[in-house]
Design a protein around this motif. Structure first.
Motif, short mmCIF file in Angstrom:
data_model
loop_
_atom_site.label_atom_id
_atom_site.label_comp_id
_atom_site.label_asym_id
_atom_site.label_seq_id
_atom_site.Cartn_x
_atom_site.Cartn_y
_atom_site.Cartn_z
N GLY A 47 23.24 -45.72 -23.15
CA GLY A 47 23.92 -44.58 -23.74
C GLY A 47 25.44 -44.78 -23.72
O GLY A 47 26.12 -44.55 -24.71
N GLY A 48 25.94 -45.23 -22.58
CA GLY A 48 27.38 -45.48 -22.47
C GLY A 48 27.85 -46.50 -23.49
O GLY A 48 28.90 -46.37 -24.10
N LEU A 87 26.46 -47.14 -26.39
CA LEU A 87 26.45 -46.53 -27.72
C LEU A 87 27.59 -45.53 -27.87
O LEU A 87 27.98 -45.18 -28.98
CB LEU A 87 25.11 -45.85 -27.98
N GLY A 88 28.09 -45.06 -26.75
CA GLY A 88 29.27 -44.20 -26.78
C GLY A 88 30.54 -45.03 -26.92
O GLY A 88 31.63 -44.48 -26.89
N GLY A 89 30.39 -46.34 -27.02
CA GLY A 89 31.54 -47.19 -27.31
C GLY A 89 32.10 -47.94 -26.12
O GLY A 89 33.13 -48.60 -26.22
N TYR A 117 29.00 -43.78 -31.23
CA TYR A 117 28.76 -42.37 -31.51
C TYR A 117 30.06 -41.57 -31.34
O TYR A 117 30.70 -41.63 -30.28
CB TYR A 117 27.74 -41.80 -30.53
N GLY A 118 30.38 -40.86 -32.41
CA GLY A 118 31.47 -39.90 -32.29
C GLY A 118 32.84 -40.51 -32.16
O GLY A 118 33.79 -39.81 -31.83
N LYS A 119 32.96 -41.81 -32.37
CA LYS A 119 34.29 -42.39 -32.19
C LYS A 119 34.93 -42.88 -33.48
O LYS A 119 36.13 -42.85 -33.61
CB LYS A 119 34.27 -43.50 -31.14
N GLY A 159 33.76 -42.06 -36.78
CA GLY A 159 33.40 -41.35 -38.00
C GLY A 159 32.16 -41.90 -38.68
O GLY A 159 31.85 -41.54 -39.80
N ARG A 214 28.14 -42.02 -38.66
CA ARG A 214 26.96 -41.38 -38.06
C ARG A 214 25.76 -42.25 -38.36
O ARG A 214 25.59 -42.70 -39.50
CB ARG A 214 26.74 -39.99 -38.65
N PHE A 215 24.93 -42.46 -37.36
CA PHE A 215 23.79 -43.34 -37.60
C PHE A 215 22.67 -43.03 -36.63
O PHE A 215 22.84 -42.26 -35.69
CB PHE A 215 24.21 -44.81 -37.51
#
Ligand SMILES: Cc1ncc(C[n+]2csc(CCOP(=O)(O)OP(=O)(O)O)c2C)c(N)n1
Ligand SMILES: Cc1ncc(C[n+]2csc(CCOP(=O)(O)OP(=O)(O)O)c2C)c(N)n1
Ligand code: SF4
Ligand code: SF4
Ligand code: SF4
Ligand code: SF4
Ligand code: SF4
Ligand code: SF4
Ligand SMILES: [Mg+2]
Ligand SMILES: [Mg+2]
Lengths: 67, 376, 283, 184, 376, 283, 184, 67
Positions: B67-68, B70-72, B219-221, B223, B225-226
């Motif tokens: 998750g982290g 994918l959060g970038g 995600y969310g960084k 712009g 969305r996927f």
């Protein structure tokens, strides 16, 4: 408002999405809808109060009521 | 100016390497003998604004790590045997969904709870085959404390580049011993950052098969969305039942590795040119092997050392090459024979002699030397 | 008249779901009469009321029919492993605390295999909204009993009637530390929408248990005539609003589940706390 | 110096043997110009029982990190002494604490006895610096690192208020080692 | 009198086999495509007074299964890919503590959630190497519905005899297809029950190294009290740090297998006597291979079929033997090449050709025949 | 005078632990001052008061210092995997419902990694006694924070002070369905013994959270001077007996944990229920 | 009969195609003296969409359980017909429901059209027995199992109150198949 | 009972088991015990009330009090 002037709502049913679960029919407060074979159809548009409950409870994005 | 030299533990060097590589996310659960990594990062990561969390178990740890990522973030988790077994489902997810992350496994005696404070190398095959289904694996096997630092950096680079989980596997001895380490300065080591998409958001496909490795948005960084799933999916990340696309997906995650072996493989060789007796060794065992190889050469024995730093993918070509000259491969391992099976497969017809210890004690140089002398 | 035109004329118009839906993904895979679609729609309306943009939301799920929700919405979405959605979501949230995390999960996904992550997420009070699609069954795998299947029910793994006591999802969430706990149903659609809205707006871990129906597996095996029948019996007649509790005689409350916001307290949020740790470390 | 010089610090958990090993290795590799590797054995429960730290020092790279033939070993408890003395070289050194080690092992190595703990307690008032005294002793007995290097290594690890105490402990070690040697 | 013949599904035959073998304990968690086994036993076990429980997840399921076994039952659990990954730590425990139990894994597309309803054979290596640490593995691979019944019985027999977890692995196709099955009557098939201790309670040692396989008492049933742990342990079952005993323990759990290969191995061979082209195939794929092999012989091609029913331990000796005459091994698998690696290892110098499908579709006979023809 | 002789003379004699202890296993591995030994002793006295024989008991544990308990007692004993003790115990109990199952587990073992099995065991109300040795730390691995570590505490993984909210183990057990829930401490030894006795005697799932001390890791990192200091501060001064609650002014209750039996209800036991399923199936 | 005879029953979930396949296979292998294997394809969600069951019948052992070249296929929906007709043999048979299949595929195989669902609804008042009618039709068209065998197989699966209904449904199938054949 | 007639209890300390945690010393209500180096010893047997608290709280099976 006189009956004659009454503007009827428009009920849009997306037949491709409707799965015929009959939830909208069963819970319509004024018995506007009915099942016809596998999909829902409008039986008595006149009775529709635009309450939107059919839309809100339809699981399938298949029915919407326009003014 | 001389580099700063610090005397540090293997696990400390691992944390140091992670920080050097730009790691800014850690999720883990304590387990001997890997816990120091979590402890050090729990102290260091907040200092640089990185995220650190102790999860409720190893399953949650690998999940949060993914998750982290994918959060970038550049994300890390660390564990040992039992924790590795628990992470298997999550590791398969990371492989399937192609999410970069680094997993450290400090090996202790197994199976099961086994011998928690004893060294071992018995998780090597689990690295490759632990989770169900065919999946790509990169596993690095450092032998020294400085190498733990640099290989951890390399693990992050490979993870980010190839969009996949990358392992660093080392045994308790290397993990807990201390050596002087020259701390690299910024720029000394290469750092690879994740490729970012440059297309218009509406055109973005997280598994775009026009790329060998499609860029991964966060995600969310940015712009973009996927959708991400552990089901077989199409270019757009949505589940597919199209057998062609399923086939392509299953093969392409493996092809990333097969097509880039030159970039991924790394071996150290000593006196291999004329080696008839080849020592194949890794981790702390390679240190004993190196000692023994030196002594053997001193005695005039044509011994060489092949030391894989990338264990998976297996250095198949190099072994096949070495097999042309070798009359025997000696494979010392603190297990009952794992990598020796791969050597056997890739050195058809050549004798492969395992030296195996599973008693919680290291394989010492004398043991190896004795074996070498039998074959001289 | 298009919705656009209607809007201009200031007439009441039906909700336009399309801005939140991914093109070409409908019709969804859920069976006829499945409550999951009703929940999804209420969720989208709630999001709209709050005014969140698609980019601000990250929706995560595990595995199950309910967990298919993220596939239909045009947010940042992730379909993970059975039971593990909350741990993935925790990682995403930590990495990017600005995102609004919404987790759509099933009674099996959240409370059976995912029970540990459920209680620990609640304990941490990390800011996310957990929607438990509670249909008393493992729908996706063909109708085995779950930790919320009423005792006595027939399922494919309880041919002699389910014998296990149930979790009260809301009690469990509360005891674990969630700072917002509510129950809703797919029958009470307007209330559902309001409850989800309040849950998302709450800062901290919000849990909404949403009673909905699996007419195919739970319904058929337990002799419900239709989805509506289930909604009527289980959701309408089986629940009472917290607002009415005081007004009703005890006999009317017996065996009923409460609907509404059951618990809401303030509690410092996890990522906020972590930000303070960073400050402290950097001092 | 041979290609490797091996030291072992042994005692029971809590006596600071592992720290002593680390400091010795740092003296050699960070504050001296040699290479050093330190390793240790954890008991199965990492608490109680005998514990040991090993340090290998060399001018070259060190591959095998564990002891093969010990040049100098410290034993702070009987249990550790009995369990770990086996691989001391014939010309090696064994240093024991007189208070806790009563049964001396047999072997060709040289044995030095010194009341390390007692000295820490009586002369410095802090049992906790026994391991620092022992570092002083080992340094002077082996000369494998310089007194300056070990002093730098010790002091770099000690919080300010305890600098003096530790320096004193080291000095005691240096001096008494000389006396011990002379006695032999 | 003719035997009762029933037309049944693979998973049904599995449940039937378990009951025949005397299974009286099941713990599981539903997962496609293995769920029917749990469902059928949930209906059948109470009828015979057996115990059945649906646990909260797969980890709890394998744990309860092992617990049930130590409580004196013949215990079973069943799962598929993701569940297999989750059970890994528990499986290592059963191996280490030497607790009999049977694990069914019905293979679906992987890795990760993959393709839940598609057939696959991609968990074969996970069977062997899934959990950390060296551990013994027995895995059986039936190809037909009647065989699922008999191999499930054999799995229980081997588990009880060798005090270890035993796998039955088959793909979704065999699991879900239906065939007529002659139901064996009591006595038709051999049933092995767990050896019980006969010594005085105070002399009982659950890991008595005087036995090759020490008898296992049941908790609370025979008046024997004993200790079980997943740590390395001595004869008495208590943790040990004695490196000799650790070594012995680690090796003896493997030796049980190695010393009893004749009892454990089982292969079916067709036309192998003069086979130059050897098909190595298992599960549903073996059915396609059998079809192709027949057709090849009809065309005069010297093709033979080697079909292992015991896949682990690997039939190493038989393959080495077959390699003496073979010019090629063809290994069709619904994975990207797993057992073919073992064949390669054991057939040094011989070409090993994999036919691999991972698109959710079966490997059909035509595909195999085509491949055979290339080598004729 | 030997204990035997003393008994004959009808003098009060100290408890003879040896009949329940395995020969040659003492001294145990626990550190000086560790509370785990105190719990073990109280447990043995409770067992004796109930009059259970060694054969009638099966003790199961996970991994951790606390989980080493079964190694010392002469019962049917099993040391399993970290967090999984309750699932193993469930299997054993189902297979052999006559056994008295006692699970000794740590706050980490039961509530961190084992949280899911904890809540599901409570839910099922299967007859077993769960003793949670709650020392607010992962002792075995060297002192990391656990789900019961008080906020602000220093541990090896909370160098800036622990920031996570805690579980209330007892609330969690109750919300999950346990029919007996109690809290005790290693300081209040007589009460501890009585509470454990009541827990074992209760039919169904019994949970006793026992506050005890890890002087080595929790104590040292948080500046407690000794084991006794911890017992004094945390166990004695940090708790209040349920019996006194009504008598104390609110300010005396603040920040205190309640001791005693906090919850006890009747509920049909799991194996009993299963026996009825067998009857039904065989009808 | 060749060494394998292959049938495919296709339609949408809920039409009882899998059950039809099983019954056909039972007729062959339990109530007849042949071998039979039945297999099916599950959609990824096991609900909705086209579904199919395949039956292979042979006098010998059957190794490959899936269809290779279909001798006779039933299609109860257009989707199923379009998706699955590809591997019908040139001399094979395709039977379709007239109500739901409008676009007939091209191929050398024989196509029979019959209002199966309508007949079930109109003549028997129960759409649910459409699959039984289809079994009657397939049996008579293919003669791969005897009328007695299929009748036994159907009746063994039907609860008492429905025996007659199902027998009727089968008979309708037998008879109309003969008419269909004569028409061709 | 007269002081002279008072029968003293016997406190058995198992030095092999005692780990010197001082719990018994710290909580003895009448200060009977004291630490001597790493183990506990009896300081004032006379004061012992036979309350057994030292035994009950000793984690190490190291102290017992006999009448
Ligand atoms: C590890 C693992 N175990 C089991 C499964 C099989 N499985 C998929 S969904 C599901 C249950 C879903 O139930 P629930 O969460 O209630 O969702 P619903 O389908 O009822 O909406 C199960 C058991 C799986 N995918 N992964
Ligand atoms: C799967 C797994 N993860 C982690 C560990 C490491 N580990 C062993 S014990 C333990 C924590 C023990 O804490 P607790 O249960 O509170 O017991 P205590 O030692 O405090 O009595 C951990 C994390 C392990 N053995 N297995
Ligand atoms: S809007 Fe209301 S009244 Fe009109 S059809 Fe829908 S439910 Fe019925
Ligand atoms: S509720 Fe929706 S899907 Fe159901 S019948 Fe009405 S329109 Fe169709
Ligand atoms: S199986 Fe049940 S839960 Fe799943 S989609 Fe169908 S009705 Fe909904
Ligand atoms: S580490 Fe803590 S919990 Fe473990 S034995 Fe020592 S004092 Fe007890
Ligand atoms: S019995 Fe009581 S008074 Fe006597 S020594 Fe023990 S604690 Fe003190
Ligand atoms: S309580 Fe027990 S272990 Fe502690 S000092 Fe007293 S006798 Fe020794
Ligand atoms: Mg559900
Ligand atoms: Mg603890």
């Amino acid at each position: 408002m006189a009956d004659a002037a009454k503007k009827l709502p428009r009920i849009e049913i997306n037949e491709k999405f409707c799965k015929g679960c009959s939830i909208c029919v069963d819970f319509c407060p004024t018995d506007v809808l009915e099942m016809k074979g596998p999909v829902v159809v409008v039986k008595d548009l006149d009775a529709c109060t635009r309450c939107q409950l059919c839309d809100l409870r339809c699981p399938d994005f298949a029915i919407q009521v326009f003014d | 100016m001389a580099k700063v030299k610090r005397f540090m533990q293997g696990n400390e060097a691992c944390a140091e390497g992670a920080l050097y590589a730009g790691c800014n996310f850690f999720a883990g659960y304590p387990i001997t003998p890997s816990t120091e990594i979590a402890e050090i990062l729990g102290y260091q990561l907040p200092k640089i604004g990185g995220k650190w969390i102790q999860m409720e178990d190893e399953i949650a740890s690998i999940a949060a790590t993914i998750g982290g990522s994918l959060g970038g973030c550049k994300a890390l988790t660390a564990t040992s045997g039992p924790g590795l077994s628990l992470k298997q489902e999550g590791l398969g997810y990371a492989a399937m969904a192609e999410i970069p992350c680094v997993i450290i496994n400090v090996m202790r005696g197994g199976p099961s709870t086994g011998y928690p404070t004893g060294p071992s190398q018995s998780d090597m095959m689990t690295a490759k085959w632990g989770t169900h289904g065919d999946h790509p694996v990169i596993a690095l096997t450092p032998s020294t404390v400085p190498e733990i630092l640099t290989e951890t950096v390399r693990a992050f680079n490979l993870a980010e580049k190839y969009r996949m989980p990358v392992f660093v596997f080392y045994d308790e001895i290397v993990g807990h011993m201390r050596e002087p380490v020259e701390i690299p300065e910024p720029g000394d080591l290469e750092i690879v950052d994740r490729a970012k998409p440059t297309c218009k958001p509406e055109d973005y496909k997280p598994y775009d098969s026009n790329f060998e490795i499609a860029p991964l948005a966060a995600y969310g960084k940015d712009g973009y969305r996927f959708h991400v799933t552990g089901l077989n999916h199409g270019d757009d990340g949505f589940p597919t039942n199209d057998s062609k696309r399923i086939d392509q997906g299953c093969r392409s995650i493996m092809a990333k590795i097969e097509n880039n072996l030159d970039d991924i493989l790394k071996n150290e060789t000593v006196d291999m040119d004329d080696a008839e007796i080849v020592l194949f060794a890794y981790g702390s065992t390679a240190r004993s092997a190196s000692f023994a190889q030196r002594k053997a050469r001193e005695k005039g024995i044509k011994a060489g050392l092949f030391r894989p730093l990338t264990m998976w993918p297996f250095p198949e070509k190099a072994i096949r090459e070495a097999a042309k000259k070798a009359k025997v491969f000696i494979v010392p391992e603190m297990n009952l024979g794992q990598m020796s099976l791969e050597v056997e497969r890739c050195a058809p017809g050549i004798e492969v002699k395992g030296i195996n210890r599973v008693d919680g004690e290291p394989i010492n140089p004398a043991q190896i030397l004795e074996c070498i002398e039998k074959y001289k | 008249m298009t919705a656009e035109a209607a809007k201009k004329q200031k007439l009441s118009v039906p909700f336009d779901y399309s801005k939140y839906l991914r093109g070409g993904k409908l019709p969804h895979i859920w069976c006829p009469g499945c409550g999951h679609g009703i929940i999804l729609k209420a969720l989208l309306r709630a999001i709209d009321k709050i005014g969140l943009t698609n980019d601000e939301i990250c929706m995560v799920s595990g595995i199950g029919c309910s967990s298919r929700t993220p596939g239909y919405v045009d947010f940042n979405t992730m379909h993970t492993l059975h039971g593990r959605a909350l741990s993935y979501a925790t990682g995403i949230k930590m990495a990017n605390p600005d995102l609004n995390l919404i987790v759509t999960t099933g009674d099996g996904d959240a409370l059976a295999i995912g029970g540990n992550h459920f209680i620990h997420t609640c304990r941490r009070n990390i800011d996310m909204t957990i929607l438990v699609y509670s249909n008393s069954i493992y729908g996706m795998t063909g109708g085995q009993f779950s930790p919320t299947t009423p005792e006595g029910s027939k399922t494919s793994t309880s041919p002699y009637g389910a014998m296990e006591p149930n979790f009260d999802c809301c009690e469990l969430a509360k005891a674990s530390g969630a700072t917002f706990v509510a129950r809703a149903t797919s029958y009470h659609v307007a209330e559902l929408e309001r409850t989800i809205k309040a849950a998302i707006e709450h800062k901290g871990t919000s849990v909404v248990e949403i009673l909905d129906q699996c007419p195919i597996y739970f319904g058929r095996q337990n002799k419900y005539k239709s989805a509506s029948h289930m909604m009527e019996m289980i959701e309408k007649d089986g629940t009472v609003s917290v607002k009415q509790v005081d007004k009703l005689p005890p006999e009317k409350l017996e065996g009923k589940l409460l609907r509404g916001i059951l618990h809401q307290v303030e509690g410092e949020e996890y990522c906020d706390k972590y930000a303070k740790i960073i400050e402290k470390a950097q001092d | 110096m041979a290609d490797r010089y091996e030291l072992r610090f042994s005692g029971s958990g809590g006596q600071g043997m592992i720290l002593a090993g680390i400091i010795m290795a740092e003296a050699a590799s960070i504050y001296g110009d040699k290479n050093a590797v330190q390793s240790q054995s954890y008991g199965p429960e990492s608490r109680g029982g005998a514990s040991k730290a090993e340090v290998v020092i060399s001018d070259d790279a060190i591959d095998y990190p564990k002891a093969t033939a010990i040049d100098c070993m410290l034993a702070m408890t009987q249990e550790a002494c009995t369990k770990y003395h086996d691989d001391i070289k014939d010309d090696g050194i064994l240093l024991v604490d007189t208070e806790l080690v009563h049964e001396l092992p047999k072997g060709k190595f040289k044995i030095y006895e010194f009341p390390i703990i007692e000295t820490a307690r009586e002369e410095l008032g802090k049992v906790i610096v026994a391991n620092i005294i022992s570092l002083g002793l080992m340094t002077a007995l082996t000369k494998i690192v310089s007194e300056k290097a070990i002093t730098d290594a010790v002091l770099s690890r000690v919080p300010k208020p305890f600098l003096e105490l530790n320096e004193k402990a080291l000095k005691i070690g240096f001096e008494r080692a000389k006396e011990l040697k002379e006695k032999k």
